[in-house]
Scaffold this active site. Structure first.
Site, short mmCIF file in Angstrom:
data_model
loop_
_atom_site.label_atom_id
_atom_site.label_comp_id
_atom_site.label_asym_id
_atom_site.label_seq_id
_atom_site.Cartn_x
_atom_site.Cartn_y
_atom_site.Cartn_z
N LYS A 102 0.55 -1.17 -0.09
CA LYS A 102 0.04 0.27 -0.07
C LYS A 102 0.95 1.25 -0.14
CE LYS A 102 -3.66 0.31 2.60
NZ LYS A 102 -4.42 1.25 1.34
N GLY A 104 0.60 3.76 -2.59
CA GLY A 104 0.55 4.39 -3.94
C GLY A 104 -0.14 5.87 -3.95
N GLY A 105 -0.96 5.82 -2.95
CA GLY A 105 -1.66 7.31 -2.91
C GLY A 105 -0.88 8.08 -1.75
N GLU A 111 -2.68 4.91 7.14
CA GLU A 111 -3.31 3.66 6.66
C GLU A 111 -2.89 2.43 7.64
OE1 GLU A 111 -4.38 4.66 1.88
OE2 GLU A 111 -2.49 3.62 2.61
C1 5RP Z 1 -3.30 4.83 -0.64
C2 5RP Z 1 -2.98 3.46 -0.93
C3 5RP Z 1 -4.31 3.10 -2.00
O1 5RP Z 1 -5.35 2.35 -1.20
C4 5RP Z 1 -3.76 2.33 -3.05
O2 5RP Z 1 -2.73 3.17 -3.49
C5 5RP Z 1 -4.90 1.92 -3.98
O3 5RP Z 1 -5.36 2.98 -4.60
P1 5RP Z 1 -6.48 2.89 -5.83
O4 5RP Z 1 -7.74 2.46 -5.17
O5 5RP Z 1 -6.81 4.39 -6.12
O6 5RP Z 1 -5.92 1.81 -6.76
O7 5RP Z 1 -2.73 2.72 -0.35
O8 5RP Z 1 -1.92 5.46 0.05
#
Ligand code: 5RP
Length: 262
Positions: A102, A104-105, A111
């Site tokens: 996790k 990516g955002g 989280e």
């Molecule tokens: C953010 C995360 C997100 O849950 C992960 O990047 C998935 O994102 P998406 O649902 O836009 O594909 O870990 O920090």
């Protein structure tokens, strides 16, 4: 009239919608971050407004907090809530043991803290997030800005002693500047291709001074809800060892939520 959802957005939507079944009135709910989690917040908001669902949300980022408030969900901090009934969040990758990558955002720190402070963590994801072995998605590592280049060099040096295929480390950017997390930190993305021993990797990488946390979520997720573009969902429960198959009726394909995709 708004456009119908694309298959990928449908997959995210149905995963989020199905995960709402785990939420009951009176619960304290960790609200994840990202495009899939945003569907969840929208769906829960609809239940709060239309069905009298009474929940308290603990968001994992400022942008989720903002969306939750817009949707009419009561929001509080983790310090106020202390312990949560459930957290529902997206993921960048999940494997057969429901271990995750996790971040990516960029919200991995909140989280991880929120998910760990929950009785259950439910991950919502489209099928593309499922992998045999973690590591194809670059692993985010949150570092403090002070001395970050030295921290990055130490991380790179450490990679050579770990069982991974790639060794590239890049500072996450937001245009011309470094991406800044909600905690005011930087993120270094590790392009590892394959992480053979995520447990050892997580322990070793977190020992490096300057590293705050990494995006490996090991033994935290209990259930994954996998959405498909045709409305099917699979619900895998690691504790029960079961997989359940359902279909979510999308009653209004010109969906009121179709403006949501991030
Ligand atoms: C953010 C995360 C997100 O849950 C992960 O990047 C998935 O994102 P998406 O649902 O836009 O594909 O870990 O920090």
């Amino acid at each position: 009239m708004s456009k119908p959802l694309s298959p990928i957005e449908t997959a995210k939507f149905v995963a989020a919608k199905r995960a709402c079944d785990f939420v009951e009135s009176g619960m304290k709910v960790g609200l994840g971050t990202g495009s899939t989690a945003a569907w969840l917040v929208r769906c829960l908001g609809e239940m709060v407004r239309n069905d009298g669902l009474d929940i308290t949300g603990v968001p994992t980022s400022t942008r989720t907090a903002e969306l939750a408030r817009q949707m009419g969900i009561r929001v509080t901090s983790l310090d106020e809530a202390k312990w949560l009934d459930i957290t529902i969040d997206g993921a960048d990758e999940f494997d057969g043991d429901l271990n995750l990558i996790k971040g990516g955002g960029g919200a991995l720190l909140q989280e991880k803290i929120v998910a760990t402070a929950s009785d259950r963590m439910v991950v919502i994801a489209d099928k593309t997030k499922q992998v045999e072995t973690l590591g194809a998605f670059p692993l985010p590592v949150e570092v403090v800005p002070f001395g970050w280049q030295t921290t990055k060099a130490l991380v790179e040096e450490t990679l050579s002693s770990l069982d991974v295929l790639g060794d590239e480390a890049t500072l996450r950017m937001n245009g011309e500047s470094a991406f800044i997390t909600d905690e005011g930190n930087y993120i270094i993305d590790l392009h590892l291709k394959r992480i053979s021993d995520p447990r050892q990797f997580g322990i070793v990488i977190n020992q490096i001074p300057g590293v705050v946390e990494n995006g490996l979520f090991l033994d935290i997720c209990d259930i994954v809800v996998i959405g498909h573009g045709d409305g099917r969902v699979e619900v895998k429960d690691i504790t029960l060892g079961t997989t359940r198959h359902d279909v979510i009726e999308i009653s209004h394909p010109d969906n009121v939520f179709s403006d949501l995709a991030e």
